[in-house]
Scaffold this active site. Structure first.
Site, PDB file in Angstrom:
ATOM      1  CB  SER A  69       1.016   5.914   6.357  1.00  0.00           C
ATOM      2  OG  SER A  69       0.144   5.952   5.231  1.00  0.00           O
ATOM      3  CG  ASN A 100      -2.192   0.796   0.967  1.00  0.00           C
ATOM      4  OD1 ASN A 100      -2.165   1.795   0.244  1.00  0.00           O
ATOM      5  ND2 ASN A 100      -3.284   0.398   1.544  1.00  0.00           N
ATOM      6  CG  ASP A 101       1.367   3.266   3.683  1.00  0.00           C
ATOM      7  OD1 ASP A 101       0.326   3.808   3.277  1.00  0.00           O
ATOM      8  OD2 ASP A 101       1.498   2.803   4.827  1.00  0.00           O
ATOM      9  CB  VAL A 102       6.027   0.706  -0.511  1.00  0.00           C
ATOM     10  CG1 VAL A 102       6.480   0.604   0.928  1.00  0.00           C
ATOM     11  CG2 VAL A 102       5.273  -0.554  -0.929  1.00  0.00           C
ATOM     12  CB  THR A 103       2.379   1.189  -4.514  1.00  0.00           C
ATOM     13  OG1 THR A 103       1.127   1.135  -3.806  1.00  0.00           O
ATOM     14  CG2 THR A 103       3.109  -0.125  -4.338  1.00  0.00           C
TER      15      THR A 103
END
Length: 474
Positions: free
Chosen positions: A428, A387-390
């Site tokens: 996050s 999720n957050d890393v994309t």
């Protein structure tokens, strides 16, 4: 046992620790590195136990038995998805053990008659160990979602932290001066350090927990080295220094990968701005959803696929299925690569270990710098539980708590398939703008079931039939 033999065995243990850590640098040699480090620890324990056979041997044996039973139980029943929490608890216990051992030596040892260097070492180990204890349990609570993963911003937290830090340092100096020595200072130092550990971790958001766990791991090693100086134990000094140094190096690598400041990490509250982000807002924008059949069809036309694994892959335990699907695609001459973000999952190396368990070839695992330039030339990017890393907003939204974090350029691929249970936000707490792009298709459901659906369709020849049908009708 003579002191010469003891020192030789300690030296052998230290050398094996160094070799073990060196071999942990590559997935291909990591298992061997683990074995070497385990042998080193066994040697260190046996030598230390034999050294103290004349005192309290029954308690040492009892402790070894209890510890071994707990270790075997944890290794058997703790799931891979819970490893970050387990590491956080290990860090907490490591820090607590170092602090207790150091304090015991001063309280029940020579007290004010101890050398200044020894008292300073006790204060140092007590501070770092206590901070590690409470900080690690806060990290555990956030990872386990027992407490909110969002940053908790206390009023005047920076001022409180500075006052606590100055108080701890002043009391430590007073403790070390013979004329002002008072053992009660040590209790106060430990208490203030426990509070400080809570305050420096609780303002940090869940997305940054992998960095916090790496840093606290380093702290536990540094505390161990401090206890080693108190006891005059060389192997504890060496092993603690190795853990501390390697943890700091890993933390530096991760902060660089997340565009964070190491100083802010060490002081707490990094990546946090009051009033920032759209955390908590209900998402009402439409997305494009598809079925396993649709996803299998899209993949049947692809010549190149990049798979982006995340924590959701670990939760679904879909690593074997994703490898099986990859092999089916490779049989059709489709290029397959895996994009591994440095903080994918909830601890460093989480995805590497997970995919290694499923026998995914090491050379297909690409880190962020290697893979990011290839997304533009890729037909399909398959995001499995990441999720957050994309999130492309990390590049542009200055109000986002993940602003500045280097991300995988999934949004630059020609087509994107996201496997996800729901539209829930990432760790996050912010929504991922990738999901709302025209090129993105959402495949909702358990990742394992969704991938197995695609495998069945490809294995049954459905995709070949449908491709042939389309070619005849167009």
């Amino acid at each position: 046992m003579s002191s010469n033999i003891e020192n030789i065995l300690y030296l052998l243990s230290a050398a094996l620790f160094i070799l073990g850590i060196k071999r942990l640098a590559s997935p291909a040699t990591a298992r061997n590195g683990n074995r070497l480090s385990s042998i080193a620890m066994l040697i260190a324990i046996v030598v230390t136990v034999l050294k103290y056979t004349d005192t309290n041997i029954e308690w040492i044996i009892l402790g070894l038995i209890i510890g071994s039973i707990i270790g075997l139980t944890l290794s058997r029943y703790v799931q891979m998805t819970a490893m970050p929490q387990l590491v956080a608890v290990f860090n907490a216990f490591g820090g607590a053990a170092s602090a207790i051992v150091a304090m015991y030596e001063l309280i029940y040892g020579e007290g004010s008659n101890s050398a200044i260097f020894t008292i300073a070492s006790v204060a140092f180990a007590s501070i770092i160990g206590s901070v590690t204890l409470t900080g690690s349990f806060i990290a555990f609570g956030k990872l386990q979602e027992l407490i909110t993963t969002r940053p908790l911003l206390l009023p005047l937290r920076n001022m409180i932290n500075i006052i606590l830090l100055i108080s701890i340092l002043v009391l430590s100096v007073l403790l070390c001066i013979p004329e002002t020595y008072d053992v009660n200072y040590l209790y106060i130092i430990a208490g203030l350090s426990l509070i400080f550990g809570v305050l420096i971790v609780i303002p940090i958001g869940g997305a940054d927990m992998p960095v916090v766990v790496a840093l606290l791991n380093s702290y536990s090693g540094i505390a161990g080295a401090g206890a080693g100086f108190v006891l005059g134990n060389p192997v504890l000094i060496i092993s603690g220094s190795l853990v501390g140094a390697s943890g700091l190096i890993l933390t530096r690598i991760m902060t660089k990968a997340m565009n964070r400041s190491l100083l802010n990490v060490m002081l707490g509250g990094f990546g946090v701005e009051e009033g920032s982000s759209a955390i908590g807002e209900e998402e009402t924008r439409p997305v494009t959803s598809l079925t396993s059949e649709d996803a299998a069809m899209i993949l049947s036309y692809a010549e190149s696929v990049i798979i982006v694994p995340g924590y959701g892959l670990a939760v679904a335990q879909a690593q074997h299925q994703i490898n099986e699907l990859s092999n089916l695609l490779k049989d059709k001459n489709v290029s397959i690569k895996y994009a591994i973000h440095p903080v994918a999952g909830r601890m460093p190396g989480h995805m590497n270990v997970l995919l290694a368990e499923a026998n995914v070839p090491y050379d297909e695992l690409k880190d962020l710098d290697e893979i990011n330039s290839e997304f533009e030339r890729t037909d399909v990017a398959v995001v499995v539980g990441a999720n957050d890393v994309t999130n492309p907003n990390a590049r542009t939204d200055t109000s986002s708590p993940i602003y500045g974090m280097p991300i995988l350029n999934v949004d630059k691929a020609k087509s994107v398939i996201v496997l996800k249970r729901s539209m829930a936000s990432g760790f996050s707490g912010v929504q991922n703008e990738l999901f709302f792009l025209d090129k993105t298709n959402m495949l909702f459901g358990d990742a394992k079931d969704s991938i197995e659906g695609m495998i069945r369709l490809r294995s049954s020849g459905f995709c070949r039939f449908f491709s042939c049908f389309l070619s005849l009708t167009t």
